[in-house]
Design a protein around this motif. Structure first.
Motif, PDB file in Angstrom:
ATOM      1  N   PRO A 116       0.797  -1.237   0.000  1.00 29.83           N
ATOM      2  CA  PRO A 116       0.000   0.000   0.000  1.00 29.83           C
ATOM      3  C   PRO A 116       0.824   1.278   0.000  1.00 29.83           C
ATOM      4  CG  PRO A 116      -0.887  -1.582   1.573  1.00 29.83           C
ATOM      5  CD  PRO A 116       0.445  -2.115   1.131  1.00 29.83           C
ATOM      6  N   SER A 117       2.089   1.204   0.400  1.00 25.14           N
ATOM      7  CA  SER A 117       2.940   2.407   0.421  1.00 25.14           C
ATOM      8  C   SER A 117       3.533   2.724  -0.941  1.00 25.14           C
ATOM      9  CB  SER A 117       4.073   2.228   1.435  1.00 25.14           C
ATOM     10  OG  SER A 117       5.000   1.245   0.992  1.00 25.14           O
ATOM     11  N   ILE A 118       3.353   1.833  -1.913  1.00 25.73           N
ATOM     12  CA  ILE A 118       3.936   2.034  -3.236  1.00 25.73           C
ATOM     13  C   ILE A 118       2.987   2.877  -4.091  1.00 25.73           C
ATOM     14  CG2 ILE A 118       4.715   0.902  -5.351  1.00 25.73           C
ATOM     15  CD1 ILE A 118       5.457  -1.526  -3.670  1.00 25.73           C
ATOM     16  N   HIS A 119       3.511   3.944  -4.651  1.00 22.04           N
ATOM     17  CA  HIS A 119       2.715   4.819  -5.514  1.00 22.04           C
ATOM     18  C   HIS A 119       3.508   5.138  -6.775  1.00 22.04           C
ATOM     19  CE1 HIS A 119      -0.270   5.514  -2.347  1.00 22.04           C
ATOM     20  NE2 HIS A 119       0.761   5.594  -1.519  1.00 22.04           N
ATOM     21  N   GLY A 120       2.800   5.311  -7.856  1.00 23.19           N
ATOM     22  CA  GLY A 120       3.447   5.639  -9.118  1.00 23.19           C
ATOM     23  C   GLY A 120       2.806   6.840  -9.782  1.00 23.19           C
ATOM     24  N   THR A 121       3.616   7.603 -10.472  1.00 17.71           N
ATOM     25  CA  THR A 121       3.142   8.702 -11.315  1.00 17.71           C
ATOM     26  C   THR A 121       3.447   8.337 -12.753  1.00 17.71           C
ATOM     27  OG1 THR A 121       3.636  10.317  -9.573  1.00 17.71           O
ATOM     28  CG2 THR A 121       3.366  11.164 -11.829  1.00 17.71           C
ATOM     29  N   TYR A 122       2.472   8.464 -13.625  1.00 14.76           N
ATOM     30  CA  TYR A 122       2.721   8.109 -15.019  1.00 14.76           C
ATOM     31  C   TYR A 122       3.617   9.154 -15.667  1.00 14.76           C
ATOM     32  CZ  TYR A 122       2.265   7.528 -20.000  1.00 14.76           C
ATOM     33  OH  TYR A 122       2.566   7.388 -21.332  1.00 14.76           O
ATOM     34  N   ILE A 123       4.759   8.706 -16.178  1.00 12.71           N
ATOM     35  CA  ILE A 123       5.693   9.527 -16.934  1.00 12.71           C
ATOM     36  C   ILE A 123       5.988   8.783 -18.226  1.00 12.71           C
ATOM     37  CG2 ILE A 123       8.073  10.383 -16.982  1.00 12.71           C
ATOM     38  CD1 ILE A 123       7.766  10.992 -13.998  1.00 12.71           C
ATOM     39  N   SER A 124       5.917   9.468 -19.328  1.00 17.10           N
ATOM     40  CA  SER A 124       5.887   8.802 -20.634  1.00 17.10           C
ATOM     41  C   SER A 124       7.221   8.226 -21.085  1.00 17.10           C
ATOM     42  CB  SER A 124       5.386   9.780 -21.695  1.00 17.10           C
ATOM     43  OG  SER A 124       6.365  10.782 -21.949  1.00 17.10           O
ATOM     44  N   GLY A 125       8.341   8.805 -20.629  1.00 15.40           N
ATOM     45  CA  GLY A 125       9.642   8.408 -21.161  1.00 15.40           C
ATOM     46  C   GLY A 125      10.003   9.137 -22.442  1.00 15.40           C
ATOM     47  N   LEU A 126       9.168  10.098 -22.845  1.00 13.78           N
ATOM     48  CA  LEU A 126       9.423  10.902 -24.041  1.00 13.78           C
ATOM     49  C   LEU A 126       9.899  12.295 -23.632  1.00 13.78           C
ATOM     50  CD1 LEU A 126       6.157  10.064 -26.029  1.00 13.78           C
ATOM     51  CD2 LEU A 126       8.355   8.870 -26.147  1.00 13.78           C
ATOM     52  N   ASP A 127      10.710  12.913 -24.470  1.00 16.51           N
ATOM     53  CA  ASP A 127      11.098  14.292 -24.194  1.00 16.51           C
ATOM     54  C   ASP A 127      10.019  15.250 -24.688  1.00 16.51           C
ATOM     55  OD1 ASP A 127      11.443  14.622 -26.954  1.00 16.51           O
ATOM     56  OD2 ASP A 127      13.628  14.532 -26.862  1.00 16.51           O
ATOM     57  N   GLU A 128      10.292  16.561 -24.608  1.00 17.87           N
ATOM     58  CA  GLU A 128       9.280  17.547 -24.999  1.00 17.87           C
ATOM     59  C   GLU A 128       8.901  17.454 -26.466  1.00 17.87           C
ATOM     60  OE1 GLU A 128      12.070  18.126 -23.414  1.00 17.87           O
ATOM     61  OE2 GLU A 128      11.800  19.506 -21.717  1.00 17.87           O
ATOM     62  N   ARG A 129       9.778  16.873 -27.281  1.00 13.42           N
ATOM     63  CA  ARG A 129       9.491  16.730 -28.721  1.00 13.42           C
ATOM     64  C   ARG A 129       8.864  15.376 -29.039  1.00 13.42           C
ATOM     65  NH1 ARG A 129      15.331  17.286 -30.836  1.00 13.42           N
ATOM     66  NH2 ARG A 129      15.554  15.927 -29.005  1.00 13.42           N
ATOM     67  N   MET A 130       8.523  14.634 -27.957  1.00 10.47           N
ATOM     68  CA  MET A 130       7.892  13.312 -28.092  1.00 10.47           C
ATOM     69  C   MET A 130       8.857  12.266 -28.643  1.00 10.47           C
ATOM     70  SD  MET A 130       5.006  14.119 -26.849  1.00 10.47           S
ATOM     71  CE  MET A 130       3.919  12.718 -27.169  1.00 10.47           C
ATOM     72  N   VAL A 131      10.153  12.458 -28.360  1.00 10.74           N
ATOM     73  CA  VAL A 131      11.190  11.506 -28.756  1.00 10.74           C
ATOM     74  C   VAL A 131      11.584  10.698 -27.519  1.00 10.74           C
ATOM     75  CG1 VAL A 131      13.540  11.234 -29.628  1.00 10.74           C
ATOM     76  CG2 VAL A 131      12.037  13.008 -30.582  1.00 10.74           C
ATOM     77  N   PRO A 132      11.687   9.362 -27.612  1.00 10.14           N
ATOM     78  CA  PRO A 132      12.075   8.560 -26.448  1.00 10.14           C
ATOM     79  C   PRO A 132      13.446   8.969 -25.908  1.00 10.14           C
ATOM     80  CG  PRO A 132      11.181   7.158 -28.174  1.00 10.14           C
ATOM     81  CD  PRO A 132      11.348   8.519 -28.781  1.00 10.14           C
ATOM     82  N   ASP A 133      13.541   9.033 -24.575  1.00  9.77           N
ATOM     83  CA  ASP A 133      14.811   9.351 -23.920  1.00  9.77           C
ATOM     84  C   ASP A 133      15.569   8.043 -23.694  1.00  9.77           C
ATOM     85  OD1 ASP A 133      16.737  11.003 -22.628  1.00  9.77           O
ATOM     86  OD2 ASP A 133      15.921  10.446 -20.672  1.00  9.77           O
ATOM     87  N   MET A 134      16.256   7.592 -24.717  1.00 11.33           N
ATOM     88  CA  MET A 134      16.925   6.294 -24.688  1.00 11.33           C
ATOM     89  C   MET A 134      18.282   6.382 -24.001  1.00 11.33           C
ATOM     90  SD  MET A 134      14.630   4.484 -26.096  1.00 11.33           S
ATOM     91  CE  MET A 134      15.469   2.926 -26.396  1.00 11.33           C
ATOM     92  N   VAL A 135      18.751   5.231 -23.531  1.00 13.44           N
ATOM     93  CA  VAL A 135      20.035   5.141 -22.840  1.00 13.44           C
ATOM     94  C   VAL A 135      20.940   4.177 -23.591  1.00 13.44           C
ATOM     95  CG1 VAL A 135      21.200   4.391 -20.723  1.00 13.44           C
ATOM     96  CG2 VAL A 135      19.014   5.611 -20.584  1.00 13.44           C
ATOM     97  N   ASP A 136      22.162   4.592 -23.864  1.00 15.58           N
ATOM     98  CA  ASP A 136      23.214   3.684 -24.299  1.00 15.58           C
ATOM     99  C   ASP A 136      24.544   4.308 -23.887  1.00 15.58           C
ATOM    100  OD1 ASP A 136      24.969   1.906 -25.381  1.00 15.58           O
ATOM    101  OD2 ASP A 136      23.954   1.745 -27.321  1.00 15.58           O
ATOM    102  N   ASP A 137      24.965   3.960 -22.688  1.00 12.05           N
ATOM    103  CA  ASP A 137      26.188   4.520 -22.114  1.00 12.05           C
ATOM    104  C   ASP A 137      27.397   3.614 -22.315  1.00 12.05           C
ATOM    105  OD1 ASP A 137      24.819   6.742 -21.127  1.00 12.05           O
ATOM    106  OD2 ASP A 137      24.375   5.790 -19.200  1.00 12.05           O
ATOM    107  N   ARG A 138      27.254   2.543 -23.070  1.00 10.32           N
ATOM    108  CA  ARG A 138      28.304   1.534 -23.120  1.00 10.32           C
ATOM    109  C   ARG A 138      29.650   2.089 -23.579  1.00 10.32           C
ATOM    110  NH1 ARG A 138      24.593  -3.074 -25.932  1.00 10.32           N
ATOM    111  NH2 ARG A 138      23.916  -1.205 -27.049  1.00 10.32           N
TER     112      ARG A 138
END
Length: 320
Positions: free
Chosen positions: A228-250
């Motif tokens: 019951p203490s777990i709560h989530g806020t919906y966040i899209s994972g897109l930037d302001e231009r609607m482009v996915p904020d992808m990760v590749d730090d390898r």
């Protein structure tokens, strides 16, 4: 009453016009001007005597409540500043909400928070998606960090990451065959790509927990009250231009110059040992700790072992 930025309890700092909440617990910080070391910490778990270095803790998601990352055993040794990231909980939403929450934006908010705390260099712990943020911060602002803890993180997102998670989810399903709760967990897993609101996000993060722990059903009486203490806020994972904020730090991992601890649960489904080992191999001088009886929540599943690793790393890499 102590109202300094590192006094125990909840605080708000405004960064570039956006309010961000944070919560301080643990040993009183000992090297910040204006902070009275030795004050009794109202949220301290355990002995409040002495002083502690400062560890910023950035939760996952994006959009998961900070309370899920509470680490009482670590608080016995260090001052923990739990970040309530912008867009989540009591922090402000961006005008572009639910979009625009990129690693660069979270890092900008961390800049303002660290300035506000007045600490010369902090340790930064990022859990899950928070690990992606911590990696970005270590790559772009190493001078602001005394060390970084990449906790259940990964160097890459996208199809390769999803394929690995899906394979590990299939392993979980095989291990859990016959459990009456398995079908509900698998339904949640299949629904993750269709989330669109806070209510659905909260329902999903609660529903997926059995797969994210090494032995949820074997320890259900212990873990069930946490849900019951777990709560989530919906966040899209897109930037302001609607482009996915992808990760590749390898390709960039070799340039991380701050002391680094990589922590992972052996049974983590979403950011498992494969990714921890890749981070460890890629980051010069890093240390890898595998929690053998944990999934994605080692600070809850193996709190003592987790605290030994994290608090030992923080205190061992603190100057002074």
């Amino acid at each position: 009453m102590d109202t300094s930025p590192l006094s125990p309890g909840a605080h708000t700092v405004v960064v570039d016009g956006v309010a961000q909440r944070y919560h301080v617990a643990g040993k009183p910080a000992g090297y910040v001007a204006g902070n009275a070391a030795g004050n009794a910490a109202g949220e301290t778990a355990g002995d409040s005597a002495g002083t502690g270095p400062v560890l910023l803790a950035h939760p996952g998601g994006p959009g998961i409540s900070w309370e899920d990352l509470r680490m009482p055993e670590v608080e016995k040794h260090v001052t923990v500043v739990y970040v309530e990231p912008v867009g989540t909980g009591g922090s402000d939403r961006l005008p572009s909400h639910p979009h625009g929450y990129t690693r660069a934006r979270y890092s900008q908010a961390l800049d303002g928070l660290i300035d506000h705390l007045g600490v010369p260099a902090v340790h930064l712990l990022g859990h899950s998606h928070g690990g992606f943020v911590a990696q970005h911060y270590a790559l772009t602002r190493p001078d602001r960090l005394a060390g970084v803890v990449l906790y259940d993180s990964a160097p890459v997102t996208g199809p390769e990451h999803f394929a690995e998670a899906n394979a590990r989810m299939e392993e979980f399903a095989r291990r859990s065959a016959g459990n009456p709760g398995l079908d509900d967990v698998l339904d949640v897993w299949r629904s993750l790509g269709s989330l669109s609101d806070d209510e659905g996000m909260t329902r999903a993060v609660r529903g997926i927990v059995p797969a994210y722990m090494a032995d949820f059903w074997g320890r259900e009486e212990e873990f069930l009250p946490l849900l019951p203490s777990i709560h989530g806020t919906y966040i899209s994972g897109l930037d302001e231009r609607m482009v996915p904020d992808m990760v590749d730090d390898r390709d960039a991992l070799g340039s991380i110059s701050v002391p680094t601890l990589v922590v992972v649960g052996r049974h983590d489904v979403i950011c498992g040992p494969r990714w921890a080992e890749e981070l460890h191999r890629g980051i010069p001088g890093s240390r890898l700790v595998v929690l053998e009886r944990s999934g994605h929540f080692g600070h809850i599943e193996e709190p003592a072992a987790f605290a030994d690793a994290v608090a030992g790393f923080v205190t061992g890499t603190t100057a002074g």
